[in-house]
Write a protein that holds these residues in place. Structure first.
Motif, PDB file in Angstrom:
ATOM      1  N   GLU A  23       0.909  -1.291  -0.114  1.00  0.00           N
ATOM      2  CA  GLU A  23       0.069   0.253   0.066  1.00  0.00           C
ATOM      3  C   GLU A  23       0.859   1.293  -0.049  1.00  0.00           C
ATOM      4  O   GLU A  23       0.557   2.160  -0.702  1.00  0.00           O
ATOM      5  N   ALA A  24       2.030   1.164   0.748  1.00  0.00           N
ATOM      6  CA  ALA A  24       2.725   2.267   0.858  1.00  0.00           C
ATOM      7  C   ALA A  24       3.668   2.679  -0.290  1.00  0.00           C
ATOM      8  O   ALA A  24       3.564   3.846  -1.017  1.00  0.00           O
ATOM      9  N   LEU A  25       4.083   1.679  -0.985  1.00  0.00           N
ATOM     10  CA  LEU A  25       4.471   1.787  -2.410  1.00  0.00           C
ATOM     11  C   LEU A  25       3.659   2.178  -3.406  1.00  0.00           C
ATOM     12  O   LEU A  25       3.986   3.262  -4.282  1.00  0.00           O
ATOM     13  N   GLU A  26       2.436   1.849  -3.422  1.00  0.00           N
ATOM     14  CA  GLU A  26       1.505   2.374  -4.530  1.00  0.00           C
ATOM     15  C   GLU A  26       1.143   3.742  -4.126  1.00  0.00           C
ATOM     16  O   GLU A  26       1.212   4.676  -5.089  1.00  0.00           O
ATOM     17  N   ALA A  27       1.064   4.177  -2.890  1.00  0.00           N
ATOM     18  CA  ALA A  27       0.408   5.592  -2.648  1.00  0.00           C
ATOM     19  C   ALA A  27       1.678   6.459  -3.018  1.00  0.00           C
ATOM     20  O   ALA A  27       1.574   7.607  -3.562  1.00  0.00           O
ATOM     21  N   PHE A  28       3.050   5.838  -2.859  1.00  0.00           N
ATOM     22  CA  PHE A  28       4.291   6.828  -3.066  1.00  0.00           C
ATOM     23  C   PHE A  28       4.416   6.891  -4.642  1.00  0.00           C
ATOM     24  O   PHE A  28       4.765   7.972  -5.187  1.00  0.00           O
ATOM     25  N   LEU A  29       4.414   5.729  -5.337  1.00  0.00           N
ATOM     26  CA  LEU A  29       4.459   5.710  -6.837  1.00  0.00           C
ATOM     27  C   LEU A  29       3.329   6.780  -7.608  1.00  0.00           C
ATOM     28  O   LEU A  29       3.687   7.651  -8.461  1.00  0.00           O
ATOM     29  N   VAL A  30       2.039   6.899  -6.823  1.00  0.00           N
ATOM     30  CA  VAL A  30       0.971   7.634  -7.410  1.00  0.00           C
ATOM     31  C   VAL A  30       1.343   8.942  -7.163  1.00  0.00           C
ATOM     32  O   VAL A  30       1.160   9.976  -8.076  1.00  0.00           O
ATOM     33  N   ALA A  31       1.735   9.403  -6.002  1.00  0.00           N
ATOM     34  CA  ALA A  31       1.991  10.765  -5.466  1.00  0.00           C
ATOM     35  C   ALA A  31       3.189  11.281  -6.169  1.00  0.00           C
ATOM     36  O   ALA A  31       3.144  12.515  -6.259  1.00  0.00           O
ATOM     37  N   THR A  32       4.055  10.452  -6.541  1.00  0.00           N
ATOM     38  CA  THR A  32       5.296  11.081  -7.187  1.00  0.00           C
ATOM     39  C   THR A  32       5.250  11.084  -8.778  1.00  0.00           C
ATOM     40  O   THR A  32       6.083  11.385  -9.388  1.00  0.00           O
ATOM     41  N   GLY A  33       4.117  10.673  -9.164  1.00  0.00           N
ATOM     42  CA  GLY A  33       3.696  10.490 -10.811  1.00  0.00           C
ATOM     43  C   GLY A  33       4.231   9.437 -11.343  1.00  0.00           C
ATOM     44  O   GLY A  33       4.337   9.631 -12.710  1.00  0.00           O
ATOM     45  N   GLN A  34       4.854   8.443 -10.661  1.00  0.00           N
ATOM     46  CA  GLN A  34       5.403   7.347 -11.432  1.00  0.00           C
ATOM     47  C   GLN A  34       4.566   6.301 -11.819  1.00  0.00           C
ATOM     48  O   GLN A  34       5.043   5.226 -12.544  1.00  0.00           O
ATOM     49  N   ARG A  35       3.204   6.395 -11.246  1.00  0.00           N
ATOM     50  CA  ARG A  35       2.192   5.524 -11.543  1.00  0.00           C
ATOM     51  C   ARG A  35       0.883   6.121 -11.885  1.00  0.00           C
ATOM     52  O   ARG A  35       0.682   6.917 -10.852  1.00  0.00           O
ATOM     53  N   GLU A  36       0.178   5.523 -12.612  1.00  0.00           N
ATOM     54  CA  GLU A  36      -1.179   6.064 -12.732  1.00  0.00           C
ATOM     55  C   GLU A  36      -1.948   5.570 -11.447  1.00  0.00           C
ATOM     56  O   GLU A  36      -1.903   4.301 -11.144  1.00  0.00           O
ATOM     57  N   ARG A  37      -2.825   6.305 -11.137  1.00  0.00           N
ATOM     58  CA  ARG A  37      -3.899   5.736 -10.058  1.00  0.00           C
ATOM     59  C   ARG A  37      -4.619   4.815 -10.460  1.00  0.00           C
ATOM     60  O   ARG A  37      -5.363   4.908 -11.492  1.00  0.00           O
TER      61      ARG A  37
END
Length: 119
Positions: A31-45
């Motif tokens: 969950e932390a990695l998903e939230a981090f990647l989305v917040a930094t723009g590295q992954r689409e929500r």
């Protein structure tokens, strides 16, 4: 576009929301990695296709990303790589509930300890 976004424990998220800061409560590395990647723009929500994207709920475009020390410890490699990249959002680490600021093992704390001064 939100200026600040928080990722961490539910107790801290409530406090940040009272101060008008959006965020996401996470439990565990995935969950932390998903939230981090989305917040930094590295992954689409990820979400339902009919659900509109909400920057306040995802942190996309934030200037400062506040992580609890617990989350930061789970994402040590990812956060360090992001910090060395020098891009927005800037990452700020705060102590998790029940932890004092001196116990946190952040990159900034390690630099201060190595240099021997604190400004």
């Amino acid at each position: 576009m939100p200026d600040f976004f928080f990722i961490g424990e539910e107790e801290l998220l409530v406090a940040f929301r009272l101060a008008g800061v959006g965020g996401r409560a996470v439990s565990g590395r995935d969950e932390a990695l998903e939230a981090f990647l989305v917040a930094t723009g590295q992954r689409e929500r990820t979400g339902r296709p009919d659900e509109p994207a909400n920057p306040e709920a995802s942190g996309v475009g934030s200037k400062v990303l506040v992580l609890s020390s617990g989350v930061s410890a789970l994402l040590e490699e990812e956060t360090r790589a992001w910090q060395f990249g020098g891009d927005y959002p800037l990452i700020v680490e705060i102590p998790s509930p029940g932890e004092s600021a001196n116990e946190s093992g952040s990159l900034l704390a390690a630099i201060r300890e190595a240099v021997g001064i604190s400004i």
